[in-house]
Design an enzyme around this catalytic site. Structure first.
Site, PDB file in Angstrom:
ATOM      1  CB  VAL A 199      10.560   5.881  -5.144  1.00 39.89           C
ATOM      2  CG1 VAL A 199      11.315   4.946  -4.909  1.00 39.89           C
ATOM      3  CG2 VAL A 199       9.962   6.666  -3.905  1.00 39.89           C
ATOM      4  NE  ARG A 247      -3.947  -2.078   2.204  1.00 40.15           N
ATOM      5  CZ  ARG A 247      -4.691  -2.708   1.398  1.00 40.15           C
ATOM      6  NH1 ARG A 247      -5.046  -1.769   0.259  1.00 40.15           N
ATOM      7  NH2 ARG A 247      -5.131  -3.735   1.452  1.00 40.15           N
ATOM      8  CG  ASP A 248       1.401   5.574  -2.100  1.00 36.77           C
ATOM      9  OD1 ASP A 248       2.101   5.482  -3.365  1.00 36.77           O
ATOM     10  OD2 ASP A 248       1.617   6.372  -1.333  1.00 36.77           O
ATOM     11  CB  ILE A 249       3.429   5.648   2.711  1.00 37.57           C
ATOM     12  CG1 ILE A 249       3.688   5.841   4.254  1.00 37.57           C
ATOM     13  CG2 ILE A 249       4.142   6.957   2.337  1.00 37.57           C
ATOM     14  CD1 ILE A 249       5.154   5.645   4.789  1.00 37.57           C
ATOM     15  CG  HIS A 291       6.887   3.289  -8.390  1.00 39.14           C
ATOM     16  ND1 HIS A 291       8.016   3.859  -8.487  1.00 39.14           N
ATOM     17  CD2 HIS A 291       6.093   4.146  -8.467  1.00 39.14           C
ATOM     18  CE1 HIS A 291       7.998   4.893  -8.551  1.00 39.14           C
ATOM     19  NE2 HIS A 291       6.641   5.549  -8.431  1.00 39.14           N
ATOM     20  CG  HIS A 349       1.483   5.067  -8.799  1.00 46.21           C
ATOM     21  ND1 HIS A 349       1.624   5.397  -7.510  1.00 46.21           N
ATOM     22  CD2 HIS A 349       2.679   5.401  -9.462  1.00 46.21           C
ATOM     23  CE1 HIS A 349       2.571   6.219  -7.367  1.00 46.21           C
ATOM     24  NE2 HIS A 349       3.292   6.228  -8.429  1.00 46.21           N
ATOM     25  CG  ASN A 372       4.344   8.865 -11.983  1.00 43.34           C
ATOM     26  OD1 ASN A 372       3.367   9.513 -12.923  1.00 43.34           O
ATOM     27  ND2 ASN A 372       3.689   8.934 -10.553  1.00 43.34           N
TER      28      ASN A 372
HETATM   29  P1  AMP Z   1       6.163   8.490  -7.610  1.00 41.21           P
HETATM   30  O1  AMP Z   1       5.973   9.832  -7.627  1.00 41.21           O
HETATM   31  O2  AMP Z   1       5.611   7.938  -8.931  1.00 41.21           O
HETATM   32  O3  AMP Z   1       7.546   8.362  -7.660  1.00 41.21           O
HETATM   33  O4  AMP Z   1       5.581   7.930  -6.486  1.00 41.21           O
HETATM   34  C1  AMP Z   1       6.293   7.230  -5.314  1.00 41.21           C
HETATM   35  C2  AMP Z   1       5.073   6.964  -4.126  1.00 41.21           C
HETATM   36  O5  AMP Z   1       5.905   6.051  -3.376  1.00 41.21           O
HETATM   37  C3  AMP Z   1       4.348   8.020  -3.853  1.00 41.21           C
HETATM   38  O6  AMP Z   1       3.088   7.926  -3.958  1.00 41.21           O
HETATM   39  C4  AMP Z   1       4.660   7.983  -2.209  1.00 41.21           C
HETATM   40  O7  AMP Z   1       3.664   8.157  -1.279  1.00 41.21           O
HETATM   41  C5  AMP Z   1       5.182   6.458  -2.031  1.00 41.21           C
HETATM   42  N1  AMP Z   1       6.025   6.195  -0.965  1.00 41.21           N
HETATM   43  C6  AMP Z   1       7.157   6.700  -0.550  1.00 41.21           C
HETATM   44  N2  AMP Z   1       7.556   5.978   0.431  1.00 41.21           N
HETATM   45  C7  AMP Z   1       7.065   5.081   0.718  1.00 41.21           C
HETATM   46  C8  AMP Z   1       6.800   3.983   1.661  1.00 41.21           C
HETATM   47  N3  AMP Z   1       7.910   3.889   2.564  1.00 41.21           N
HETATM   48  N4  AMP Z   1       5.789   3.012   2.029  1.00 41.21           N
HETATM   49  C9  AMP Z   1       4.920   3.092   0.892  1.00 41.21           C
HETATM   50  N5  AMP Z   1       4.826   4.064  -0.159  1.00 41.21           N
HETATM   51  C10 AMP Z   1       5.676   5.115  -0.179  1.00 41.21           C
END
Ligand code: AMP
Ligand code: ZN
Length: 117
Positions: free
Chosen positions: A96, A29-31, A100, A102, A87
């Site tokens: 990140v 799950r996204d944080i 990944h 979404h 992204n």
């Molecule tokens: P992006 O903008 O595509 O790089 O999205 C990165 C996603 O990672 C964001 O939606 C963040 O909320 C999510 N994220 C960052 N750190 C964590 C974590 N420790 N656990 C879960 N999701 C995370």
């Protein structure tokens, strides 16, 4: 990659709510969820960017889509619908740099890209 938050989640060094755990792929799950269901589907191996296509063996991509399909069903949104999104780079707000996917759903998501004045 030692410094990567998603590698740490895959390795269990950083806690996350993992919803799928397979040989090549993990989903959690996204944080900071942007919808009632917001799950990130990542390769277990550190692949930074889609341009690193040589790092994909056939099974990684296949399992990412398999996991998306399974997770959507588990979350009860297979029929109501969901959005899958990658992204890359600054214009897409990449934060990140570990590949990944979404998975977003659980409410009407509206137009694909917000209109800006
Ligand atoms: P992006 O903008 O595509 O790089 O999205 C990165 C996603 O990672 C964001 O939606 C963040 O909320 C999510 N994220 C960052 N750190 C964590 C974590 N420790 N656990 C879960 N999701 C995370
Ligand atoms: Zn990584």
């Amino acid at each position: 990659m030692s410094d990567c938050i998603f590698c740490k989640i895959v390795n269990g060094e950083v806690p996350a709510e993992v919803v799928y755990n397979g040989p090549n792929v993990t989903a959690f799950r996204d944080i900071n969820p942007q919808a009632p269901v917001h799950i990130l589907i990542v390769p277990n191996r550190h692949i930074e960017h889609i341009r690193d296509w040589a790092a994909f063996d056939g099974d990684v991509l296949k399992e990412m889509f398999q996991a998306a399909n399974e997770v959507a069903a588990m979350e009860g949104i297979a029929e109501s619908g969901y959005r899958l999104m990658f992204n890359f780079g600054p214009d897409a707000n990449l934060v990140v740099p570990h590949l990944h996917l979404h998975l977003l759903g659980g409410r009407p998501l509206g137009p694909m890209v917000a209109r800006q004045e």
